[in-house]
Design an enzyme around this catalytic site. Structure first.
Site, mmCIF file in Angstrom:
data_model
loop_
_atom_site.group_PDB
_atom_site.id
_atom_site.type_symbol
_atom_site.label_atom_id
_atom_site.label_comp_id
_atom_site.label_asym_id
_atom_site.label_seq_id
_atom_site.Cartn_x
_atom_site.Cartn_y
_atom_site.Cartn_z
ATOM 1 N N SER A 76 -5.648 9.918 -6.960
ATOM 2 C CA SER A 76 -5.047 8.912 -6.077
ATOM 3 C C SER A 76 -4.089 9.538 -5.070
ATOM 4 C CB SER A 76 -4.278 7.872 -6.892
ATOM 5 O OG SER A 76 -3.536 7.040 -6.018
ATOM 6 N N HIS A 100 7.936 24.758 -29.334
ATOM 7 C CA HIS A 100 6.743 24.196 -28.688
ATOM 8 C C HIS A 100 5.840 23.529 -29.714
ATOM 9 C CE1 HIS A 100 8.259 27.295 -25.988
ATOM 10 N NE2 HIS A 100 7.669 26.638 -24.998
ATOM 11 N N ALA A 151 -18.279 -5.921 -11.021
ATOM 12 C CA ALA A 151 -17.665 -7.204 -11.379
ATOM 13 C C ALA A 151 -16.306 -6.986 -12.037
ATOM 14 C CB ALA A 151 -18.599 -7.977 -12.320
ATOM 15 N N GLY A 188 -13.279 3.362 2.095
ATOM 16 C CA GLY A 188 -12.261 2.822 1.185
ATOM 17 C C GLY A 188 -10.853 3.157 1.615
ATOM 18 N N ALA A 224 -11.626 -4.997 -8.643
ATOM 19 C CA ALA A 224 -11.836 -4.915 -7.188
ATOM 20 C C ALA A 224 -13.017 -5.786 -6.772
ATOM 21 C CB ALA A 224 -12.057 -3.463 -6.768
ATOM 22 N N LYS A 263 15.746 23.812 -25.613
ATOM 23 C CA LYS A 263 14.460 23.550 -24.949
ATOM 24 C C LYS A 263 13.419 23.155 -25.995
ATOM 25 C CE LYS A 263 10.522 25.466 -22.528
ATOM 26 N NZ LYS A 263 9.746 26.664 -22.219
ATOM 27 N N THR A 275 -4.912 0.433 -10.739
ATOM 28 C CA THR A 275 -6.280 0.706 -10.329
ATOM 29 C C THR A 275 -7.204 0.709 -11.546
ATOM 30 O OG1 THR A 275 -7.630 2.154 -8.932
ATOM 31 C CG2 THR A 275 -6.006 3.254 -10.323
ATOM 32 N N LYS A 298 -7.032 -3.352 -13.874
ATOM 33 C CA LYS A 298 -6.625 -4.479 -13.017
ATOM 34 C C LYS A 298 -6.719 -5.833 -13.715
ATOM 35 C CE LYS A 298 -7.724 -2.148 -8.700
ATOM 36 N NZ LYS A 298 -8.341 -2.240 -7.385
ATOM 37 N N GLU A 336 11.050 32.433 -14.160
ATOM 38 C CA GLU A 336 10.818 32.812 -15.557
ATOM 39 C C GLU A 336 9.860 33.990 -15.564
ATOM 40 O OE1 GLU A 336 9.337 30.924 -19.798
ATOM 41 O OE2 GLU A 336 8.169 30.467 -18.005
ATOM 42 N N ASP A 338 -5.570 -6.233 -2.935
ATOM 43 C CA ASP A 338 -6.857 -5.558 -2.676
ATOM 44 C C ASP A 338 -7.686 -6.280 -1.625
ATOM 45 O OD1 ASP A 338 -6.880 -3.279 -4.217
ATOM 46 O OD2 ASP A 338 -7.735 -4.250 -5.991
ATOM 47 N N TYR A 383 -12.456 6.238 -1.985
ATOM 48 C CA TYR A 383 -11.984 6.951 -0.780
ATOM 49 C C TYR A 383 -11.754 8.436 -1.034
ATOM 50 C CZ TYR A 383 -7.202 6.640 -2.613
ATOM 51 O OH TYR A 383 -6.071 6.757 -3.390
#
Length: 534
Positions: free
Chosen positions: A269, A147, A392, A502, A395, A174, A314, A318, A57, A356, A481
């Site tokens: 992630s 748009h 708490a 992690g 996980a 579109k 996650t 959870k 484009e 987990d 992690y």
């Protein structure tokens, strides 16, 4: 909402269009070219071709010192792939701020000089199409676009919009809308999948990302993939590299199953990297995507078809996920948190699991055994140890449950003391406020497990506990992690503790999820190899 699919395809192909013999879908990948000079555009068109683009484009509104006839001729001549010309005005989100007649003249000129596609805004489309009637080259197709930068309209309003675009003389319809919630995208899929004409339906913003990936499954005419991260012509565009290499875009078909990670935030992630690579390695017909979800119950009510087959879950969903499942396995029920949800294909029911604690506890036991230089015996290396869990939430509950099951004495530390006490009572442990953890040192050789998002990118300078308090711990685990070595882990190692990242928990819990998703044994060596890069 059930999505059914049929193929339609109408390509304005110059001789330049690449053959689709390796593809399972006909959806094209278009790279936006937004250079400020023609020379830069020519270079970028070469890069787009080398990256696997089907077309480019060319955003004329980004050019400085624009000489229409000369520049368009050069761009068409030099492009190694078919060209789509867009000259977007400010009133439709572009940069052109000049005379409207001159702008439309330029689009007509591009058509005349050999463009494969022209993008014309709905507001001026009827007039434009009337002006080229009888003069339009056979190979040139007109995309009429609309748009909405505020929101995504209802299905009824979107249907009416598509009808108006068709009535204006569009060869290809579109529309792009804005996602305020990920469930907005479902309405766009519904329109796309039932369309009798070639259609591009995209949803802007991070919550709309799946519209740009799954259009290959639901029948979109094209999607946009950028050459570089962050250099986009509309919010939320992925790179062409991610479309092809991460999401295996060409291999998606109407029967491809959709999996994803539900979270907020979720873009950090690495799950899509892990699962898509594993799916590809065994030829499993699935795609794994990021799902930025605000309201998990609303998400499952909306995406209720068997196309959406399995989910990782996650922070912060959870615990809420438990209530969304038709059945929850006994371990997940005891923990009160779910991190894996499978939709049974025979009746669409949702089954919740918790993987987990297995991944984290195994990684911590391995770390302890390495420190003590012992091999796995009958009893766990955690038996009798004082195990401090920070957090708490879902996980935290999983680790507290897992540690208790292995014979550890459990202490829960949380910002809100009441939540810590609640979990401590459930697992039969003690509770502390996070503020009190700094001075908590009843013995040496304790285990510390952070299950909060403290220290996660971008807030990498944060840590849940000051360094001076880490000297009493034999092992410190961090569920975060990204980055792999958080400030907490770095300072724990400096204080003499064994550290467990992690990443180990992430890989461990992924084994079981992969097996539930696919019904195949997890490719453990491949998982280790993929994550070693990160």
């Amino acid at each position: 909402m059930c999505f059914r699919f049929f193929f339609f395809f109408q390509v304005a192909s110059g001789s330049k269009l690449v053959s689709g013999s390796m593809r399972k879908n006909p959806t094209l990948i278009c790279v936006p070219i937004m250079g400020e000079s023609v020379d830069k555009m020519v270079v970028d068109m070469g890069k787009a071709n080398a990256s696997g683009a089907d077309l480019v484009e060319i955003r004329l509104d980004g050019l400085k010192n624009f000489n229409p006839r000369e520049n368009i001729k050069t761009l068409i001549k030099e492009s190694p792939v078919p060209t789509l010309f867009t000259y977007r005005p400010i009133w439709e989100g572009g940069q052109y701020d000049g005379d409207e007649n001159k702008r439309v003249d330029v689009l007509r000129l591009a058509m005349e000089l050999g463009a494969d596609y022209i993008d014309v805004e709905l507001q001026v489309a009827r007039e434009f199409n009337d002006s080229v009637r009888g003069k339009k080259p056979e190979k040139c197709k007109v995309i009429v676009s609309s748009h909405n930068y505020q929101y995504t309209p209802s299905v009824e309003d979107l249907s009416n919009l598509v009808a108006r675009i068709q009535a204006s003389g569009a060869d290809i319809v579109k529309f792009a809308t804005t996602a305020l919630d990920i469930t907005d995208v479902a309405r766009v899929f519904q329109i796309t999948v039932h369309s009798q004409v070639p259609i591009i339906g995209l949803v802007m913003g991070e919550r709309g990302l799946i519209s740009r990936i799954l259009c290959a499954k639901f029948g979109g005419f094209l999607t946009f993939g950028t050459l570089e991260n962050g250099i986009v012509s509309a919010p939320g565009q992925p790179t062409i590299k991610d479309l092809l290499d991460l999401y295996n875009f060409r291999q998606m078909g109407p029967d491809t199953k959709v999996f994803g990670i539900i979270g907020k935030p979720v873009g950090h992630s690495k799950s899509p990297i892990l699962y898509n690579e594993a799916f590809k390695s065994v030829g499993f017909n699935g795609v794994f995507v990021h799902l930025l979800v605000d309201d998990i119950a609303k998400f499952f009510q909306t995406y209720s078809s068997n196309d959406f087959a399995g989910f990782s879950c996650t922070i912060p969903h959870k615990e809420a996920a438990v209530k969304c499942c038709d059945e929850v396995d006994t371990v997940a029920k005891s923990i009160g948190a779910v991190n894996c949800i499978i939709r049974r294909q025979s009746d669409g029911k949702l089954f919740g699991y918790n993987t987990d604690y297995v991944g984290a506890i195994s990684a911590i036991e391995d770390g302890l055994r390495g420190r003590l230089n012992v091999s796995g015996g009958v009893s766990s290396a955690l038996a009798g140890k004082l195990f401090v869990v920070i957090g708490a939430g879902g996980a935290g509950k999983a680790l507290a449950y897992g540690a208790k099951a292995k014979g550890a004495r459990v202490v829960i530390a949380n910002r809100t003391y009441d939540r810590a006490r609640e979990l401590a009572e459930t697992v039969g442990g003690h509770a502390l406020s996070l503020a009190d953890l700094e001075n908590f040192n009843p013995e040496d050789g304790m285990i510390l497990a952070n299950t909060t998002s403290i220290g996660m990118q971008p807030k990498v300078d944060e840590t849940p506990i000051p360094k001076h308090a880490l000297g009493h711990y034999a092992l410190v685990f961090d569920a975060v992690y990204t980055p792999k070595i958080t400030r907490l882990l770095r300072e724990a190692e400096e204080s003499g503790a064994t550290i467990v990242s992690g990443l180990e928990m992430f890989i461990g819990q992924a084994y079981e999820q992969y097996e539930r998703f696919t019904g195949l044994p997890a490719p453990k060596e491949l998982f280790q190899k993929i994550m070693a890069k990160y």
